[in-house]
Scaffold this active site. Structure first.
Site, PDB file in Angstrom:
ATOM      1  N   GLU A  89     -12.212   0.124  -9.597  1.00 55.97           N
ATOM      2  CA  GLU A  89     -11.830  -0.640 -10.655  1.00 55.97           C
ATOM      3  C   GLU A  89     -12.868  -0.572 -11.836  1.00 55.97           C
ATOM      4  O   GLU A  89     -12.569  -0.756 -12.904  1.00 55.97           O
ATOM      5  CB  GLU A  89     -11.774  -1.948 -10.363  1.00 55.97           C
ATOM      6  CG  GLU A  89     -10.530  -2.133  -9.502  1.00 55.97           C
ATOM      7  CD  GLU A  89     -10.415  -1.807  -8.167  1.00 55.97           C
ATOM      8  OE1 GLU A  89     -11.425  -1.301  -7.351  1.00 55.97           O
ATOM      9  OE2 GLU A  89      -9.312  -1.755  -7.345  1.00 55.97           O
ATOM     10  N   GLU A 148       0.706  -1.156   0.163  1.00 58.59           N
ATOM     11  CA  GLU A 148      -0.017  -0.025  -0.003  1.00 58.59           C
ATOM     12  C   GLU A 148       0.805   1.158  -0.047  1.00 58.59           C
ATOM     13  O   GLU A 148       0.359   2.241  -0.582  1.00 58.59           O
ATOM     14  CB  GLU A 148      -0.958   0.198   1.382  1.00 58.59           C
ATOM     15  CG  GLU A 148      -1.942  -1.080   1.199  1.00 58.59           C
ATOM     16  CD  GLU A 148      -2.977  -1.137   0.209  1.00 58.59           C
ATOM     17  OE1 GLU A 148      -3.049  -0.162  -0.617  1.00 58.59           O
ATOM     18  OE2 GLU A 148      -3.635  -2.079   0.059  1.00 58.59           O
ATOM     19  N   ASP A 186      -4.261  -9.531  -8.944  1.00 56.93           N
ATOM     20  CA  ASP A 186      -4.605  -8.719  -9.814  1.00 56.93           C
ATOM     21  C   ASP A 186      -3.476  -8.019 -10.261  1.00 56.93           C
ATOM     22  O   ASP A 186      -3.251  -7.731 -11.393  1.00 56.93           O
ATOM     23  CB  ASP A 186      -5.907  -7.806  -9.432  1.00 56.93           C
ATOM     24  CG  ASP A 186      -5.272  -7.257  -7.886  1.00 56.93           C
ATOM     25  OD1 ASP A 186      -4.510  -7.336  -7.263  1.00 56.93           O
ATOM     26  OD2 ASP A 186      -6.482  -6.671  -7.502  1.00 56.93           O
ATOM     27  N   THR A 246      -1.165   1.198 -10.857  1.00 61.77           N
ATOM     28  CA  THR A 246      -2.624   0.483 -10.446  1.00 61.77           C
ATOM     29  C   THR A 246      -3.227   1.433  -9.363  1.00 61.77           C
ATOM     30  O   THR A 246      -4.595   1.141  -9.329  1.00 61.77           O
ATOM     31  CB  THR A 246      -2.220  -0.796  -9.555  1.00 61.77           C
ATOM     32  OG1 THR A 246      -3.263  -1.570  -9.368  1.00 61.77           O
ATOM     33  CG2 THR A 246      -1.514  -0.484  -8.225  1.00 61.77           C
ATOM     34  N   GLU A 271     -18.404  -6.480  -2.528  1.00 63.97           N
ATOM     35  CA  GLU A 271     -17.034  -6.865  -2.366  1.00 63.97           C
ATOM     36  C   GLU A 271     -16.965  -8.529  -3.045  1.00 63.97           C
ATOM     37  O   GLU A 271     -15.896  -8.825  -3.541  1.00 63.97           O
ATOM     38  CB  GLU A 271     -16.604  -6.933  -0.926  1.00 63.97           C
ATOM     39  CG  GLU A 271     -15.964  -5.467  -0.605  1.00 63.97           C
ATOM     40  CD  GLU A 271     -14.831  -5.260  -1.355  1.00 63.97           C
ATOM     41  OE1 GLU A 271     -14.993  -4.588  -2.436  1.00 63.97           O
ATOM     42  OE2 GLU A 271     -13.786  -4.978  -0.543  1.00 63.97           O
TER      43      GLU A 271
HETATM   44  C1  DMJ Z   1      -6.377   0.286  -5.256  1.00 66.92           C
HETATM   45  O1  DMJ Z   1      -5.639   0.769  -4.129  1.00 66.92           O
HETATM   46  C2  DMJ Z   1      -5.389  -0.260  -6.276  1.00 66.92           C
HETATM   47  O2  DMJ Z   1      -6.056  -0.237  -7.290  1.00 66.92           O
HETATM   48  C3  DMJ Z   1      -5.019  -1.871  -5.922  1.00 66.92           C
HETATM   49  O3  DMJ Z   1      -4.279  -2.284  -6.952  1.00 66.92           O
HETATM   50  C4  DMJ Z   1      -6.185  -2.464  -5.446  1.00 66.92           C
HETATM   51  N1  DMJ Z   1      -7.332  -1.821  -5.348  1.00 66.92           N
HETATM   52  C5  DMJ Z   1      -7.325  -0.600  -4.769  1.00 66.92           C
HETATM   53  C6  DMJ Z   1      -8.644   0.120  -4.990  1.00 66.92           C
HETATM   54  O4  DMJ Z   1      -9.751  -0.869  -4.899  1.00 66.92           O
END
Ligand code: DMJ
Length: 933
Positions: free
Chosen positions: A405, A146, A293, A491, A387
């Site tokens: 997303e 994170e 992912d 991401t 979720e």
């Molecule tokens: C984000 O912090 C990023 O996209 C991460 O890769 C996965 N999901 C969260 C948001 O849902």
């Protein structure tokens, strides 16, 4: 990634060699939607697009403004209580809190969004605040993943746009790479996490003390998720290339190399979690959502940003495996890495919604359109993407933390197809956010998409990503002050310039594992999902793909495990036994069980346990069937156990200035008016005297015709209900006396009766934990008269709510003072606490599988349950839909008659008393919480 594309498809190739190769060799790229079709979905006028763009700006201001006003410098805004979330000052939410490092997370995560939204002045202010206020040296244990994607990515995205603005000559003239210096400082703080023999990083690090020292309080973990270890390369490579310090890119590459080596060689899939020391897969299930992912995302994007073919080769290998095993259009279902034909579960998680966007980048538009359409229909059903949801599109996990997303995929699909349908999708997302998630202090995550209740949470990714994608969806080129096509999205949607591909390339040169040939630029015309190539003869291309899926969600039947072996059908062999059809009284079924290696053990206490030993199965196919049967049993059991629990109720504040925007999750009562069957109850609230409601009220005139507030404790819930009912109340809300309790952190329960006949209680009663209760109490203090709606689900906020007369503030007799409330809230509940908590899944822990079992599920006759409330349909093997309730009814009748040993209960379904060994789901949820917020 627009990256990808934007630049490609027939447009002149920029002077960045690797990038030109990228588009040519990868068949990846996007097409800017220059014109909007006039067939299929109605075109959207420029005015309407602008209007929606402006609406996004206003919503961003509401979210960002409230964060800055009420929360900053805290990491996140708590939008229900209008304050900042400071780690250590709020009850711990577990691993979710590992994103919070006391470094003003939301501000950093929002930096480049400000520029995309053309808020240059605010960006300049925000950068100054980051430089002035943010400390990266706190004694806090944070998630490496994170911190990398949100903070390092946020600083780098901010830096990328700061230098772009500076170069333009108008803004940020004072800027001297300060954000980059901070990013570098943070990069060095994360490096100790990579001190493992494998090169995979530890999942957490102490920002001040690093890892493994006693003060660090971290470094003993053995596992991490694949995405956690494989989502570093973009930020780390950008940091190396911006600064010339090669170490970051080297470390991220090493972690990726290790993951690649460890892929399951026969399936080419990776598991969800891996041991960072041994490289063994800890969880061997594999999908494209939670836990994995962004590993896939970063392989493809690393190729785009760095021009290194080995990343593309790896991505393509994985992608083939995904399309072969996981993709079952429009679904994406997890499988086992060793047995990829075997589904690992029958539900999908919300994080996989990014995948259609990635498929656009890959250039595989058809499955992207299909999956996106399926997801959109789930959203239309529940307003947001829960979720987790089952293959028959029922809610599996009802939370929704405003994830971006789906908006991300919508944006990329619009870019690729130009189909105005995707603009309409974006419009729906905006409407739903405003209608259901907007609260006076920002936007609140949904605690339960079914009830519309909220959580006191607004994650930083909501600002980093959601507003960026929504704004870009409606923006024309001239609405953005720079060329978005020159950047790749991380991401977390942070922007990194593509020119990094040709800067400080030493590392990639060193590590390039395969050769590539420089291709002629003319290849661009033929390698992208170019609308001019793909759609000229069929402008309804995207629509024609969506059409067959039009009602896929509404018309679906529960699919259970959907991959039925085709050869069984072809050979005319009997299809395998499904868990939902199983009857313990049927000798034929018992025979099949035996063949599958499943034994039925009768426990001393009368319960029955199912155990599978694959090795005892008649053949490997029977063993597979047995494994699937056990999984289905577990899945069905957990679904039913969820259904047995009374769903939560909602307390919605409808008076000024809330107008229905605040929805609190409430527990139901086992007595009184059932709100799921009757119309909701609406009324002003009044506190009862005595506040615990344990004796005749001394203020009946105050509660008459109102909804009485009573404090938990000192007597039974039913007694409180009778006392307020006798005083003329039309409903009651019991507020927990346990200070600080919240439905965020404590499981909701039903208020039990008093063991006597409670038919005399006619009014509805709901329970609120202390935090939710104080929102009402605070509202009374501030606005004196507060009107609420008690219901089973939040009602739409219609204009009526807002048009209603403002309550008079003069009716003092009906108000409780703050002193009265707080002084009476000191009493302690001794009686009704235990009687109310009855819905535990773990009521028979002793029946869980012994250590040597491969799979086990237990059946307990003592677990009496109510019938499911929903009328379920199931798919039989001929693909017809039948009524599950009927099936179950028939089944239970047979069982009752014939088997004294397996007592299923009087009116129960064959599987409804099976204790679920639900570890897989629980682990998956924990992982989602832990590793990906
Ligand atoms: C984000 O912090 C990023 O996209 C991460 O890769 C996965 N999901 C969260 C948001 O849902």
């Amino acid at each position: 990634m627009s990256e990808a594309g934007g630049r490609g498809c027939g447009s002149p190739v920029p002077q960045r060699a690797p990038w030109s190769l990228v588009a040519a060799t990868a068949a990846i790229c996007l097409v800017s939607a220059t014109s909007v079709w006039t067939v299929g979905a109605e075109p959207m006028s420029r005015e309407e697009k602008q209007k929606l763009g402006n609406q996004v700006l206003e919503m961003f201001d509401h979210a960002y403004g409230n964060y800055m006003e009420h929360a900053y410098p805290a990491d996140e805004l708590m939008p229900l209580t209008c304050r900042g979330r400071v780690r250590g000052q709020e009850p711990s939410r577990g691993d979710v809190d590992d994103a919070l490092g006391k470094f003003s997370l939301t501000l950093i995560d929002s930096l480049d969004t400000l520029v995309v939204l053309n808020k240059t002045k605010e960006f300049e202010d925000a950068v100054r605040k980051v430089l002035r206020d943010v400390n990266l040296d706190n004694d806090v244990v944070v998630s490496v993943f994170e911190t990398n994607i949100r903070v390092l990515g946020g600083l780098l995205g901010g830096h990328s746009l700061a230098i772009m603005l500076k170069e333009k000559g108008e803004h940020m003239q004072w800027y001297n790479d300060e954000l980059l210096q901070m990013a570098k400082q943070l990069g060095y703080k994360l490096l100790p996490a990579f001190n493992t023999t494998s090169g995979l990083p530890y999942p957490r690090i102490n920002l001040k003390f690093g890892i493994r020292k006693p003060e660090a309080r971290t470094g003993t973990e053995t596992d991490t998720c694949t995405a956690c270890a494989g989502t570093l390369i973009l930020e780390f490579a950008a940091l190396s290339r911006f600064t010339g310090a090669t170490i970051f890119e080297e470390y991220a590459r090493k972690a990726l190399d290790f993951l690649w080596e460890k892929r399951q060689r026969s399936s080419n899939l990776v598991g969800v979690t891996i041991n960072i020391h041994t490289g063994d897969w800890v969880r061997k299930d594999s999908g494209v959502g939670a836990g994995i992912d962004s590993y896939y995302e970063y392989l493809l994007k690393a190729y785009v940003l760095l021009g290194d073919d080995s990343f593309l080769e790896r991505f393509n290998t994985h992608y083939d495996a995904i399309m072969r095993y996981i993709s079952q259009p429009p679904l994406l279902l997890d499988v086992h890495i060793h047995k990829p034909m075997l589904n690992a579960r029958t539900w999908m998680d919300a994080l996989l919604a990014f995948f259609p966007g990635l498929q656009v980048l890959k250039g595989d538009i058809r499955p992207a359109i299909e999956t996106h359409e399926m997801l959109y229909q789930v959203i239309k059903k529940h307003n947001f993407l829960p979720e987790a949801f089952t293959t028959d599109f029922r809610v599996h996990w009802a939370q929704h933390p405003l994830r971006p997303e789906f908006a991300e995929s919508t944006y990329f699909l619009y870019k690729a197809t130009g189909d105005p349908y995707y603009l309409e999708v974006g419009k729906t997302l905006i409407e739903n956010l405003n209608k259901y998630a907007r609260v006076p202090c920002g936007f609140a995550a949904m605690k339960d998409v079914r009830t519309g209740s909220h959580e006191d949470r607004m994650d930083s990714f909501f600002l980093a990503e959601m507003f960026k994608y929504l704004y870009l969806l409606f923006a024309d080129k001239e609405d953005i002050i720079f060329d978005i096509e020159d950047y790749i999205f991380t991401t977390e949607a942070h922007l990194l310039p593509l020119w990094l591909s040709t800067t400080n390339q030493s590392i990639s040169k060193k590590n390039t594992t395969s050769e590539y040939t420089e291709l002629d630029d003319s290849n661009f015309d033929w390698t992208c999902p170019n609308t001019q190539i793909l759609f000229p003869n069929d402008p309804l291309y995207a629509q024609s793909i969506r059409e067959p899926l039009k009602n896929v969600v509404d018309k679906s039947c529960p699919r259970g495990i959907i991959r039925v072996r085709e050869e069984s059908f072809r050979s005319g062999a009997k299809p395998p036994l499904r868990a939902r059809d199983f009857m313990a009284t049927n000798p034929e079924h018992l025979e099949i069980l035996k063949k599958m290696g499943v034994s039925l053990i009768h426990l001393k206490d009368g319960r029955v346990q199912l155990v599978q030993h694959a090795i005892q199965a008649a053949s490997s196919i029977d063993a597979e069937d047995g494994l699937r049967f056990m999984q289905e049993m577990i899945e069905l059991s957990s679904q039913q156990q969820k259904e047995q629990q009374l769903p939560p109720r909602a307390v919605q504040i409808v008076s000024h200035p809330f107008f229905g925007r605040v929805v609190l999750t409430a527990g139901p009562a086992q007595f009184g008016l059932d709100l799921s069957k009757h119309k909701e109850t609406r009324g002003f609230v009044a506190s009862s005297k005595p506040y615990n409601g344990c004796s005749e009220l001394t203020n009946p005139e105050a509660v008459m015709g109102k909804i009485a507030l009573i404090q938990r404790g000192q007597c039974m819930f039913a007694e409180k209900a009778r006392n307020i009912q006798n005083a003329g109340a039309i409903g009651g809300i019991v507020i927990d006396d346990n200070e600080g309790s919240s439905s965020d952190t404590a499981p909701l329960f039903q208020m039990a009766g008093d063991g006597k006949d409670t038919d005399d209680i006619k009014i509805p009663m709901l329970f609120l934990f202390s935090k939710e209760g104080s929102i009402i109490l605070d509202a009374i203090r501030e606005y004196e008269e507060v009107e609420v709606l008690l219901s089973d689900k939040a009602k739409d906020r219609d204009p009526e709510m807002e048009n209603e007369e403002q309550p008079s503030s003069e009716n003092d007799s009906q108000n409780q003072s703050a002193e009265q409330i707080s002084s009476s809230s000191q009493e302690v509940d001794l009686v009704d606490q235990e009687s109310s908590e009855e819905n535990s899944l773990n009521s028979h822990p002793e029946s869980l599988s012994p250590a040597d079992m491969d799979n086990a599920a237990s059946i307990s006759p003592s677990e009496q349950t109510s019938n499911p409330t929903e009328n379920h349909e199931t798919t039989n093997l001929n693909g017809e839909c039948t009524d599950l309730d009927n099936q179950l009814q028939e089944q239970s009748e047979t069982e009752e008659d014939s088997n004294p040993n397996v007592s299923w209960g009087k009116k129960v379904q064959p599987i409804d008393s099976i204790l679920a060994d639900w570890n897989e789901d629980i682990e998956a949820f924990e992982m989602m919480e832990k590793d990906e917020l």
